[in-house]
Design a protein around this motif. Structure first.
Motif, PDB file in Angstrom:
ATOM      1  N   LEU A  68       0.846  -1.188   0.000  1.00  0.00           N
ATOM      2  CA  LEU A  68       0.000   0.000   0.000  1.00  0.00           C
ATOM      3  C   LEU A  68       0.888   1.248   0.000  1.00  0.00           C
ATOM      4  O   LEU A  68       0.478   2.317   0.469  1.00  0.00           O
ATOM      5  N   ALA A  69       2.104   1.105  -0.523  1.00  0.00           N
ATOM      6  CA  ALA A  69       3.035   2.222  -0.606  1.00  0.00           C
ATOM      7  C   ALA A  69       3.199   2.714  -2.030  1.00  0.00           C
ATOM      8  O   ALA A  69       3.469   3.892  -2.258  1.00  0.00           O
ATOM      9  N   GLY A  70       3.063   1.836  -3.002  1.00  0.00           N
ATOM     10  CA  GLY A  70       3.224   2.231  -4.395  1.00  0.00           C
ATOM     11  C   GLY A  70       1.999   2.941  -4.924  1.00  0.00           C
ATOM     12  O   GLY A  70       1.047   3.218  -4.192  1.00  0.00           O
ATOM     13  N   ASN A  71       2.010   3.220  -6.231  1.00  0.00           N
ATOM     14  CA  ASN A  71       0.917   3.978  -6.847  1.00  0.00           C
ATOM     15  C   ASN A  71       0.182   3.178  -7.923  1.00  0.00           C
ATOM     16  O   ASN A  71      -0.413   3.749  -8.836  1.00  0.00           O
ATOM     17  N   ASP A  72       0.202   1.867  -7.798  1.00  0.00           N
ATOM     18  CA  ASP A  72      -0.465   1.000  -8.768  1.00  0.00           C
ATOM     19  C   ASP A  72      -1.963   0.939  -8.441  1.00  0.00           C
ATOM     20  O   ASP A  72      -2.495  -0.103  -8.056  1.00  0.00           O
ATOM     21  N   TYR A  73      -2.634   2.089  -8.596  1.00  0.00           N
ATOM     22  CA  TYR A  73      -4.000   2.247  -8.109  1.00  0.00           C
ATOM     23  C   TYR A  73      -4.976   1.211  -8.660  1.00  0.00           C
ATOM     24  O   TYR A  73      -5.859   0.740  -7.943  1.00  0.00           O
ATOM     25  N   LEU A  74      -4.862   0.882  -9.924  1.00  0.00           N
ATOM     26  CA  LEU A  74      -5.821  -0.028 -10.554  1.00  0.00           C
ATOM     27  C   LEU A  74      -5.319  -1.464 -10.596  1.00  0.00           C
ATOM     28  O   LEU A  74      -6.003  -2.341 -11.141  1.00  0.00           O
ATOM     29  N   GLY A  75      -4.138  -1.717 -10.032  1.00  0.00           N
ATOM     30  CA  GLY A  75      -3.603  -3.067 -10.020  1.00  0.00           C
ATOM     31  C   GLY A  75      -3.223  -3.574 -11.393  1.00  0.00           C
ATOM     32  O   GLY A  75      -3.339  -4.775 -11.671  1.00  0.00           O
ATOM     33  N   LEU A  76      -2.717  -2.690 -12.259  1.00  0.00           N
ATOM     34  CA  LEU A  76      -2.430  -3.067 -13.643  1.00  0.00           C
ATOM     35  C   LEU A  76      -0.954  -3.292 -13.934  1.00  0.00           C
ATOM     36  O   LEU A  76      -0.609  -3.779 -15.011  1.00  0.00           O
ATOM     37  N   ALA A  77      -0.068  -2.947 -13.001  1.00  0.00           N
ATOM     38  CA  ALA A  77       1.365  -3.044 -13.288  1.00  0.00           C
ATOM     39  C   ALA A  77       1.789  -4.480 -13.599  1.00  0.00           C
ATOM     40  O   ALA A  77       2.701  -4.706 -14.394  1.00  0.00           O
ATOM     41  N   ARG A  78       1.127  -5.465 -12.971  1.00  0.00           N
ATOM     42  CA  ARG A  78       1.451  -6.872 -13.207  1.00  0.00           C
ATOM     43  C   ARG A  78       0.335  -7.604 -13.953  1.00  0.00           C
ATOM     44  O   ARG A  78       0.369  -8.837 -14.060  1.00  0.00           O
ATOM     45  N   HIS A  79      -0.618  -6.863 -14.472  1.00  0.00           N
ATOM     46  CA  HIS A  79      -1.692  -7.511 -15.214  1.00  0.00           C
ATOM     47  C   HIS A  79      -1.100  -8.205 -16.441  1.00  0.00           C
ATOM     48  O   HIS A  79      -0.288  -7.610 -17.171  1.00  0.00           O
ATOM     49  N   PRO A  80      -1.487  -9.459 -16.701  1.00  0.00           N
ATOM     50  CA  PRO A  80      -0.871 -10.190 -17.822  1.00  0.00           C
ATOM     51  C   PRO A  80      -0.990  -9.476 -19.167  1.00  0.00           C
ATOM     52  O   PRO A  80      -0.043  -9.504 -19.967  1.00  0.00           O
ATOM     53  N   GLU A  81      -2.116  -8.829 -19.420  1.00  0.00           N
ATOM     54  CA  GLU A  81      -2.254  -8.124 -20.693  1.00  0.00           C
ATOM     55  C   GLU A  81      -1.280  -6.951 -20.784  1.00  0.00           C
ATOM     56  O   GLU A  81      -0.697  -6.677 -21.853  1.00  0.00           O
ATOM     57  N   VAL A  82      -1.090  -6.253 -19.668  1.00  0.00           N
ATOM     58  CA  VAL A  82      -0.223  -5.069 -19.668  1.00  0.00           C
ATOM     59  C   VAL A  82       1.236  -5.476 -19.831  1.00  0.00           C
ATOM     60  O   VAL A  82       1.981  -4.878 -20.625  1.00  0.00           O
ATOM     61  N   THR A  83       1.674  -6.484 -19.086  1.00  0.00           N
ATOM     62  CA  THR A  83       3.066  -6.919 -19.217  1.00  0.00           C
ATOM     63  C   THR A  83       3.323  -7.513 -20.606  1.00  0.00           C
ATOM     64  O   THR A  83       4.405  -7.336 -21.167  1.00  0.00           O
ATOM     65  N   ARG A  84       2.317  -8.189 -21.161  1.00  0.00           N
ATOM     66  CA  ARG A  84       2.487  -8.716 -22.519  1.00  0.00           C
ATOM     67  C   ARG A  84       2.575  -7.582 -23.528  1.00  0.00           C
ATOM     68  O   ARG A  84       3.383  -7.629 -24.474  1.00  0.00           O
ATOM     69  N   GLY A  85       1.763  -6.538 -23.345  1.00  0.00           N
ATOM     70  CA  GLY A  85       1.840  -5.384 -24.236  1.00  0.00           C
ATOM     71  C   GLY A  85       3.195  -4.717 -24.188  1.00  0.00           C
ATOM     72  O   GLY A  85       3.739  -4.291 -25.220  1.00  0.00           O
ATOM     73  N   ALA A  86       3.778  -4.631 -22.985  1.00  0.00           N
ATOM     74  CA  ALA A  86       5.115  -4.047 -22.846  1.00  0.00           C
ATOM     75  C   ALA A  86       6.166  -4.919 -23.526  1.00  0.00           C
ATOM     76  O   ALA A  86       7.051  -4.415 -24.230  1.00  0.00           O
ATOM     77  N   ALA A  87       6.067  -6.238 -23.314  1.00  0.00           N
ATOM     78  CA  ALA A  87       7.054  -7.149 -23.893  1.00  0.00           C
ATOM     79  C   ALA A  87       6.985  -7.152 -25.421  1.00  0.00           C
ATOM     80  O   ALA A  87       8.016  -7.126 -26.107  1.00  0.00           O
ATOM     81  N   GLU A  88       5.775  -7.167 -25.966  1.00  0.00           N
ATOM     82  CA  GLU A  88       5.632  -7.171 -27.417  1.00  0.00           C
ATOM     83  C   GLU A  88       6.174  -5.882 -28.032  1.00  0.00           C
ATOM     84  O   GLU A  88       6.793  -5.909 -29.105  1.00  0.00           O
ATOM     85  N   ALA A  89       5.961  -4.751 -27.344  1.00  0.00           N
ATOM     86  CA  ALA A  89       6.490  -3.487 -27.849  1.00  0.00           C
ATOM     87  C   ALA A  89       8.011  -3.495 -27.848  1.00  0.00           C
ATOM     88  O   ALA A  89       8.659  -3.012 -28.793  1.00  0.00           O
ATOM     89  N   ALA A  90       8.619  -4.059 -26.797  1.00  0.00           N
ATOM     90  CA  ALA A  90      10.076  -4.133 -26.744  1.00  0.00           C
ATOM     91  C   ALA A  90      10.619  -5.032 -27.850  1.00  0.00           C
ATOM     92  O   ALA A  90      11.634  -4.709 -28.494  1.00  0.00           O
TER      93      ALA A  90
END
Length: 412
Positions: A68-90
């Motif tokens: 409860l210290a970070g700012n991941d308000y919507l819980g999306l930083a580790r969401h599988p779709e979000v991490t996959r989107g980051a990996a595919e872009a890289a």
């Protein structure tokens, strides 16, 4: 034949003292290596005496500590779709942007994120930068000049404050969340002016009175620049931000800045506003022109998170519900906490030292919370800061509140 005597020089006169021979450079005492930074020892000692030492704490990839210290308000930083989107872009665009946005650092992905971000938040155009800090510096410095009046809320984020310092404009700091003070400051000025405010203030989590601020600005044709770092993804219909909730998004005299590192779980920042404002920033904002573009992975992650938020508009309501529940549990136990307007829950501590111990005791009990102390807090009051998350279960919310209460310092 006798030679002519050498010409007499001023220091050759009989009354002139004889100059002492210069010492060899090797004979001059030299300070010990590093003496240029000896003053740092005094500064370090002063921080220790004041209880204001800060340390880095690298976190593991997986931890049992409830965050409860970070700012991941919507819980999306580790969401599988979000991490996959980051990996595919890289994979597609590379690990880095390779240059500034005006050289090689703009990809088709950057342009897509700018279009979708502007449309989601209700603005004509957007410009993506490497951080929310850089976005605030860009907006403030590019929209001001010597002679401009900047009216800045006393509770504004450090990046807005630094923007004022770099702008060379005349800055007047007004009391926190005081539209009439903004109106009074603008009344005595002729010429270009703008007012700066966070939409949600990061220390106490309270929201700015945006409609009243906009009205105060419009009495003097002043622009309103709003940092939506803690509003995007939390306030407004579907998380479109506090400006959208106030009916001000897209207005011709309003500019917003956002960060992609909180509700969107990625990294980077953006400025949103009229197209002519964005065009001006592209040509004049130094923190945009001379900075490497945002890495493609961060762009891909933010874009995927934004698209996910469109599909799941219930997340902002959930994070606000969690914040209210935390506040209710803490205050019912006798702690002093500011009623949250968004996702930040601020709990007062009796002293900087007590706040540090309290946060450490929470961590030892399995809960990570923020700790705000002077000089980070403008009013000098130390706090614990809890950031609600939409992905917390009811059981986790109750356990977090119980931990904060159980570890609270005894009033002395």
């Amino acid at each position: 034949m006798p030679q002519d005597p050498a010409p007499t020089l001023p220091y050759d006169t009989p009354d002139a003292p004889v100059a002492a021979p210069r010492p060899s450079p090797d004979a001059v005492p030299r300070p010990a290596p590093g003496a240029a930074f000896d003053w740092l020892d005094d500064a370090r000692a002063a921080r220790h005496r004041a209880g204001l030492v800060r340390t880095l704490r690298p976190r593991p990839a997986d931890s049992a500590v409830l965050d409860l210290a970070g700012n991941d308000y919507l819980g999306l930083a580790r969401h599988p779709e979000v991490t996959r989107g980051a990996a595919e872009a890289a994979h597609r665009w590379g690990a880095g942007a390779t240059g500034s946005r005006l050289v090689t650092g703009s990809t088709e992905l950057h342009a897509q994120l700018e279009r979708e971000l502007a449309a989601f938040c209700g603005f004509e155009a957007a410009l993506v930068l490497s951080s929310g800090y850089a976005a605030n510096l860009a907006a403030v410095t590019a929209l001001t000049a010597p002679g401009t009046l900047v009216v800045s809320d006393a509770g504004n984020h450090a990046s807005l404050i630094d923007g004022c310092r770099l702008s060379r404009a005349r800055t007047e700091v007004v009391p926190h969340a005081a539209p009439e003070a903004v109106r009074a400051a603008l009344a005595g000025h002729c010429g270009r002016a703008l007012a700066l405010t966070d939409s949600v203030f990061s220390v106490d989590g309270d929201a700015a009175p945006l409609p009243a601020l906009a009205d105060a600005c419009r009495t003097r044709d002043a622009a309103l620049v709003v940092d939506e770092a803690h509003g995007l993804g939390v306030l407004g219909e579907g998380g479109r931000g506090a400006l959208a909730a106030a009916g001000l998004a897209g207005d011709a005299d309003v500019v917003a800045t956002v960060t992609l590192s909180k509700s969107l779980g990625s990294q980077g920042g953006a400025v949103l506003g009229p197209a002519r404002v964005i065009e001006h920033l592209v040509n004049t904002a130094r923190s945009f022109i001379f900075d490497t573009g945002l890495a493609p992975a961060a762009v891909g992650g933010a874009l995927t998170a934004l698209q996910l938020l469109r599909r799941e508009p219930h997340r902002p309501a959930r994070v606000r519900q969690v914040a209210r529940e935390l506040h209710a549990r803490l205050t019912s136990a006798g702690l002093t906490a500011v009623r949250p307007d968004a996702a930040v829950v601020s709990v007062r501590a009796p002293s900087p030292e007590a706040a540090v111990r309290w946060a450490a005791d929470c961590r030892a009990a399995g809960l990570a919370v923020g700790c705000f102390r002077p000089p980070s807090v403008p009013d000098g009051i130390s706090r614990l800061r809890l950031t609600a998350r939409a992905d917390l279960t009811d059981a986790q919310v109750a356990a977090a509140a119980d931990t904060v209460v159980a570890t609270a310092p005894v009033a002395g």
